[in-house]
Design a protein around this motif. Structure first.
Motif, short mmCIF file in Angstrom:
data_model
loop_
_atom_site.label_atom_id
_atom_site.label_comp_id
_atom_site.label_asym_id
_atom_site.label_seq_id
_atom_site.Cartn_x
_atom_site.Cartn_y
_atom_site.Cartn_z
N ARG A 131 -11.52 3.07 -1.37
CA ARG A 131 -12.96 1.72 -1.60
C ARG A 131 -12.68 1.14 0.00
NH1 ARG A 131 -11.86 -3.55 -1.98
NH2 ARG A 131 -9.67 -3.56 -2.86
N PHE A 133 -12.71 -1.65 1.67
CA PHE A 133 -12.53 -3.39 2.01
C PHE A 133 -11.98 -3.84 4.07
CE2 PHE A 133 -9.31 0.03 0.85
CZ PHE A 133 -8.48 0.51 2.09
N MET A 138 -6.35 -6.08 3.68
CA MET A 138 -5.02 -4.31 3.49
C MET A 138 -3.94 -4.62 4.46
SD MET A 138 -4.92 -3.45 0.55
CE MET A 138 -6.24 -3.70 -0.28
N THR A 141 -1.41 -6.60 4.31
CA THR A 141 -0.06 -7.10 2.67
C THR A 141 0.36 -5.91 2.30
OG1 THR A 141 -2.53 -8.37 1.65
CG2 THR A 141 -1.75 -7.23 0.94
N SER A 145 4.27 -6.78 2.90
CA SER A 145 4.92 -6.26 1.22
C SER A 145 5.86 -5.71 2.16
CB SER A 145 3.28 -5.52 0.57
OG SER A 145 2.87 -6.25 0.37
N LEU A 171 1.12 -0.29 -6.60
CA LEU A 171 0.45 -1.76 -6.40
C LEU A 171 -0.84 -1.75 -5.49
CD1 LEU A 171 -0.68 -4.72 -6.09
CD2 LEU A 171 0.53 -5.34 -4.12
N PHE A 172 -0.88 -0.82 -4.11
CA PHE A 172 -1.87 -0.57 -3.32
C PHE A 172 -1.75 0.85 -3.50
CE2 PHE A 172 1.31 -2.74 -0.08
CZ PHE A 172 0.38 -4.48 -0.57
N ASP A 173 -1.60 2.28 -4.74
CA ASP A 173 -2.41 2.25 -5.24
C ASP A 173 -3.94 1.61 -5.59
OD1 ASP A 173 -3.40 5.11 -5.56
OD2 ASP A 173 -3.30 4.58 -7.60
N LEU A 174 -3.64 1.33 -6.73
CA LEU A 174 -4.53 0.01 -7.83
C LEU A 174 -6.04 -0.93 -6.49
CD1 LEU A 174 -2.68 -0.34 -10.66
CD2 LEU A 174 -3.99 1.36 -10.87
N ALA A 175 -5.28 -0.69 -5.29
CA ALA A 175 -5.83 -2.35 -4.69
C ALA A 175 -6.69 -0.98 -3.22
CB ALA A 175 -4.83 -2.53 -3.88
N THR A 176 -6.31 -0.02 -3.33
CA THR A 176 -7.10 0.76 -2.10
C THR A 176 -8.15 1.98 -2.75
OG1 THR A 176 -5.27 2.78 -1.98
CG2 THR A 176 -5.35 0.31 -0.77
N ARG A 177 -7.62 2.56 -4.23
CA ARG A 177 -8.48 3.47 -4.90
C ARG A 177 -10.04 2.98 -4.90
NH1 ARG A 177 -6.14 4.50 -10.67
NH2 ARG A 177 -4.27 4.88 -9.42
#
Length: 180
Positions: A131, A133, A138, A141, A145, A171-177
């Motif tokens: 997505r 961002f 990112m 982060t 991490s 976490l980063f899959d959900l944050a970037t997807r």
């Protein structure tokens, strides 16, 4: 070099003297160390170069051919934590050098550390896999991490870094997807 890393890891930067390193290396005097290094700062700079070169080679090997930006991000996270798990003494030495104030960390160092992650994230955005961002936010982060467990390992050496990596990947899959 191994004795310097072990000494810095176990005693901390401030207490890691040529005498302590010679003792760890089972040398009869500090002469062999001072023959190769003018001072502690020069030795530590060489230790840092050695460890960073090793990390770089490790990461390059694992990051050689990712099939997608998501796979590259997963590999980046897992490989960083895999190295930390496999080389706890080296990572503890880096931590102690950093905490001892002997690791210069400026804007150019920060840019160099973030650049590989930013490249992955931009790839994912350009390919439509990720997505929209702020890539810098990112990347920072993600980077912090994967650095965080090094601090945690200092107090909890048996920490499961594989499980930690799995959580970060999720976490980063959900944050970037990209939302479906």
């Amino acid at each position: 070099m191994a004795a310097a890393i072990e000494t810095i890891a176990s005693l901390g930067y401030a207490k890691a003297s040529f005498a302590q390193i010679a003792k760890e290396a089972k040398l009869s005097s500090t002469g062999l160390i001072s023959y190769h290094f003018a001072n502690k700062e020069e030795l530590v700079r060489t230790v840092l170069e050695d460890v960073f070169r090793e990390i770089g080679a490790f990461m390059a090997e694992r990051m050689s051919e990712p099939s997608s930006a998501g796979a590259a991000l997963r590999t980046y996270i897992e490989a960083n934590l895999e190295f930390a798990a496999a080389q706890p003494t080296r990572m503890r030495a880096l931590l102690n050098i950093f905490l001892g104030g002997a690791l210069d960390f400026d804007a150019s160092t920060e840019r160099a550390a973030l650049e590989p992650v930013e490249r992955i994230l931009r790839w994912g955005q350009e390919s439509g896999e990720f997505r929209e961002f702020d890539v810098r936010v990112m990347a920072t982060t993600v980077r912090r991490s994967v650095e965080g467990p090094v601090f945690l390992l200092a107090g909890e050496p048996t920490m499961d870094l594989t499980a930690y990596a799995e959580e970060l990947v999720t976490l980063f899959d959900l944050a970037t997807r990209r939302p479906t």
